[in-house]
Design a protein around this motif. Structure first.
Motif, short mmCIF file in Angstrom:
data_model
loop_
_atom_site.label_atom_id
_atom_site.label_comp_id
_atom_site.label_asym_id
_atom_site.label_seq_id
_atom_site.Cartn_x
_atom_site.Cartn_y
_atom_site.Cartn_z
N VAL A 1 -9.62 -1.44 2.43
CA VAL A 1 -8.57 -0.43 2.24
C VAL A 1 -9.03 0.92 2.79
CG1 VAL A 1 -7.26 0.87 0.52
CG2 VAL A 1 -7.50 -1.59 0.28
N TRP B 1 -3.20 5.78 -7.07
CA TRP B 1 -4.46 5.45 -6.41
C TRP B 1 -5.56 5.52 -7.45
CZ3 TRP B 1 -6.44 3.60 -1.95
CH2 TRP B 1 -7.81 3.75 -1.75
N HIS C 1 -11.76 -2.99 -1.60
CA HIS C 1 -11.85 -1.53 -1.56
C HIS C 1 -12.37 -1.05 -0.20
CE1 HIS C 1 -13.66 2.33 -3.55
NE2 HIS C 1 -12.60 2.60 -2.82
N PHE D 1 -4.24 0.45 -5.45
CA PHE D 1 -4.45 0.96 -4.09
C PHE D 1 -3.11 1.37 -3.48
CE2 PHE D 1 -8.05 -2.05 -4.56
CZ PHE D 1 -9.08 -1.13 -4.42
N SER E 1 -8.92 3.40 -7.33
CA SER E 1 -9.76 2.34 -6.77
C SER E 1 -10.89 1.95 -7.70
CB SER E 1 -10.33 2.80 -5.43
OG SER E 1 -11.09 4.00 -5.60
N SER F 1 -7.42 -2.71 -10.14
CA SER F 1 -7.50 -1.62 -9.17
C SER F 1 -6.12 -1.33 -8.62
CB SER F 1 -8.46 -2.00 -8.03
OG SER F 1 -9.75 -2.26 -8.52
N LEU G 1 0.81 -1.21 0.00
CA LEU G 1 0.00 0.00 0.00
C LEU G 1 0.85 1.27 0.00
CD1 LEU G 1 -2.72 -0.99 2.62
CD2 LEU G 1 -2.98 -0.94 0.15
#
Length: 725
Positions: free
Chosen positions: A692, A405, A689, A418, A407, A416, A389
């Motif tokens: 996160v 980023w 998602h 993240f 998402s 995606s 991350l």
């Protein structure tokens, strides 16, 4: 009289004691509930973030018995399959219900070649014995008995010159379909497009040849990539060729890959997975430069089992590798993790090797003799590494590792991204520029009101400054986004000139103030100096306006266009300057109030002693008061920083919400709090998602809680230090 007052106090004493007890219990209970609420929020965020790093992916295994010996050609669904009779060559569709129940639904007569889209079972292409190619975009495999006479019409039909050996079909969207025909000496790429006339509401599908590869290519080594815009052909020795629709070709070689055994295109069609003879998986991504498409190595994964039977690219991402022993290994390339599943080994009575299939929704199926087993993976909870991350990663479409980023991908098949590092940088960037504007003004205002104003003016001004905190931040964000940002873009030169002119004019005003008659010094400030300072600021505004107009008249470009053309600095309308000004305005009351209290808490005899030694008011404030109150001022700045980090509405409406790694003043940003406000209402519960976002909320909670706790500890230490003076 004395005895009467004594009796009254004695009579009131019990009631007062009960009131004191009730108030004490109420205050203690309230404080305890506050602590429990904070602890509950902290524990909830940990609980909601936990599956992100320690989740076990769940799976469901179902076993069916088959009463047919016809081999399965394709898996249309979890319980729907297409088989081909070994004797007649006819295709049949059957469904499976409870174990032992098997129902035939449809027969495809006169079809000798058939291909089903891997992503949608309703898209298929057939070739009949008389070499007629038919393309279906919404084929219903299960019409039922009531509509058995219904004839399903293809969207396009075309007579072929010869019968292809194999075929492949892929739908790019509802209007474009790609077909690959493999002959003995060539491979043909056909494209079917739906075109709508300017007047008629009906559509016409046109099938035309896009490309023909004259050299012999194995159908398993030719793949659609780039959403059907290109063809990729890979040889076993690591050479590859990329063919575009305009017949141009780019050739290359995978330098670190040899003796390829499997080649698969990932769900996005911009990622390619290669497995070599050493059972090492190489993930490549397609990027584009001036010379055209190029393949860049993204990641590598070692496999546990060496006896690989089949490899699939499931629609939920990554790669699933099936071994002959029944083990399945899911390489989650989106989050750089590996998951293992196991199916029961087939009975020894089955001499034939098991056949593997995958349904369009990602269910893995193993057919062995008269037994069929399906594995359904629950991908809602997927684990990842915590460091992933925060670190750079290689992504499809990029030539180098990036912090991204994203998402909600632009296409359903894209991966995606993240990476919360851009969000952390945006949060720190917004808070830093806000303090850069607010801290000097608030601290200077606190010093001025504490030691250079009369008590009467101080009692009036301090409540007014603290009243600024009552302005709703949504109003400030609205003003910043709709008025300040456009106005600042048009008058950037005026602002820059004003920032330069104000310190010079204030310094000049202070020198003039000392030269005025009446022995005007710091020790005899009366309030008129505020009007004099305001006049100096107004004069600075006039100078800045004149300088800005003079500069604009000498060039045809504004300051924004000048920065872009001459310095290569791109100016975004909603940027860190707007956030710094508006959020700094919101932070000023917090810093000012705490700093002013810290300055007022300094014992007056320290200041009086410095004045008695001959120091001026400013010298006493600089050398005695400020060092004593420094911990409190630092605490005020820390409180202001925490206030800026947690701000939501201003950064939501005035930043543009672009998650970038650019620390420039002239670019936008995206903060942690704004991300929560934007994406939490639309997130799918229990998804990656969602977890996160919960982890982001945990980081934001920990940061603000720790910062406020440290600031409060510094304030307590200041009180203890001042008490000992």
């Amino acid at each position: 009289m004395k005895s009467r007052y004594t009796d009254a106090r004695s009579a009131l004493a019990p009631s007062r004691r009960w009131i004191d007890r009730i108030v004490t219990v109420a205050v203690t209970t309230g404080a305890t509930l506050v602590l429990l609420a904070i602890a509950s929020i902290f524990l909830f965020l940990i609980w909601a973030s936990w599956p992100l790093f320690w989740a076990d992916t769940r799976s469901e295994i179902i076993t069916y018995n088959l009463d047919t010996h016809s081999p399965v050609v394709a898996a249309l669904g979890e319980t729907e399959y297409l088989s081909q009779d070994t004797a007649s060559g006819d295709f049949k569709v059957f469904t499976l219900g409870n174990p032992g129940e098997q129902k035939y639904e449809d027969n495809l007569g006169n079809v000798v070649r058939l291909a089903v889209d891997e992503q949608s079972a309703s898209v298929l292409v057939t070739v009949t014995s008389d070499r007629v190619l038919r393309l279906y975009s919404d084929y219903d495999w299960f019409l039922g008995k009531s509509s058995a006479q219904k004839v399903q019409q293809p969207i396009v039909s075309q007579q072929l010159a010869e019968l292809p050996e194999a075929m492949r079909v892929q739908a790019q969207n509802e209007d474009v379909f790609h077909i690959l025909l493999h002959y003995e000496d060539r491979v043909e790429w056909l494209v079917a497009r739906s075109e709508r006339g300017p007047v008629s509401t009906s559509t016409q599908v046109i099938l035309q040849q896009q490309l023909s590869l004259d050299t012999a290519h194995e159908i398993s080594s030719v793949h659609f990539i780039g959403q059907g815009a290109m063809l990729l052909s890979v040889a076993e020795d690591g050479r590859y060729w990329i063919y575009k629709s305009d017949s141009s070709m780019i050739a290359g070689r995978f330098s670190d890959v040899s003796e390829l055994t499997f080649v698969r295109v990932l769900r996005s069609s911009y990622g390619i997975a290669l497995i070599d003879s050493n059972t090492l998986v190489h993930i490549y991504g397609i990027s584009f430069d001036e010379q055209g498409p190029a393949l860049s190595l993204l990641d590598q994964y070692p496999l546990t089992d060496t006896d690989i039977a089949e490899v699939f690219a499931p629609p939920f991402g990554g790669l699933i590798v099936a071994s002959s022993s029944g083990n399945l290994e899911w390489l989650d390339t989106d989050f750089q993790s590996q998951q293992y599943f196991s199916l029961r080994e087939p009975p020894l009575s089955h001499a034939a090797q098991p056949a593997w299939y995958m349904t369009p929704d990602g269910v893995i199926v193993r057919a062995t003799g008269n037994e069929l087993m399906s594995l359904k993976v629950d991908t809602r909870e997927r684990s990842l590494r915590i460091l992933s991350l925060f670190e750079r990663r290689m992504y499809e479409g990029y030539e180098s590792p990036q912090y991204i980023w994203q998402s909600m991908p632009l296409t359903p098949t894209a991966e995606s991204k993240f990476s919360i590092t851009p969000l952390i940088l945006g949060t720190v960037k917004a808070a830093f520029y806000s303090l850069l504007f607010a801290a000097p003004l608030a601290i200077a205002a606190a010093i001025f009101t504490s030691y250079f104003l009369t008590a009467d003016l101080r009692a009036r001004i301090k409540p007014l400054v603290e009243l600024l905190a009552a302005i709703p931040t949504v109003i400030l964000g609205l003003v910043a986004g709709l008025w300040l940002a456009p106005w600042l873009e048009q008058n950037l030169g005026l602002i820059v000139s004003f920032v330069i002119a104000v310190p010079l004019c204030l310094y000049l005003a202070s020198r003039i103030w000392r030269l005025l008659p009446g022995n005007r010094t710091e020790a005899r400030l009366s309030g008129f100096e505020l009007l004099f300072s305001a006049a100096a600021i107004a004069f600075a505004l006039l100078i800045a306006s004149a300088l800005s107009e003079f500069t604009a008249s000498g060039t045809s470009h504004s300051l924004v266009s000048y920065l872009a053309h001459n310095w290569g600095i791109e100016y975004e309308q909603r940027n860190a300057i707007v956030v710094g000004l508006v959020m700094g305005f919101a932070v000023i009351p917090t810093i000012y109030s705490i700093a002013e209290d810290a300055l007022a808490a300094v014992p007056p005899y320290l200041r009086e002693g410095a004045l008695a030694m001959g120091a001026s008011e400013w010298q006493a404030a600089k050398s005695v008061v400020l060092p004593t109150a420094a911990p409190g001022i630092i605490s005020a700045v820390m409180m202001g920083f925490a206030r800026a980090v947690g701000e939501t509405m201003i950064v939501l409406m005035a930043t543009g919400n672009t998650a970038t790694m650019d620390p420039s003043l002239f670019t936008g940003l995206r903060t942690l709090s704004a991300t929560l406000a934007l994406e939490m209402p639309e997130v799918v519960p229990d998804s990656v998602h969602f977890h996160v976002l919960m982890f982001i909320a945990l980081l934001l909670f920990l940061f603000t809680f720790v910062l406020n706790s440290v600031a409060e500890w510094v304030r307590v230490r200041l009180r203890e230090r001042v008490a000992q003076l």
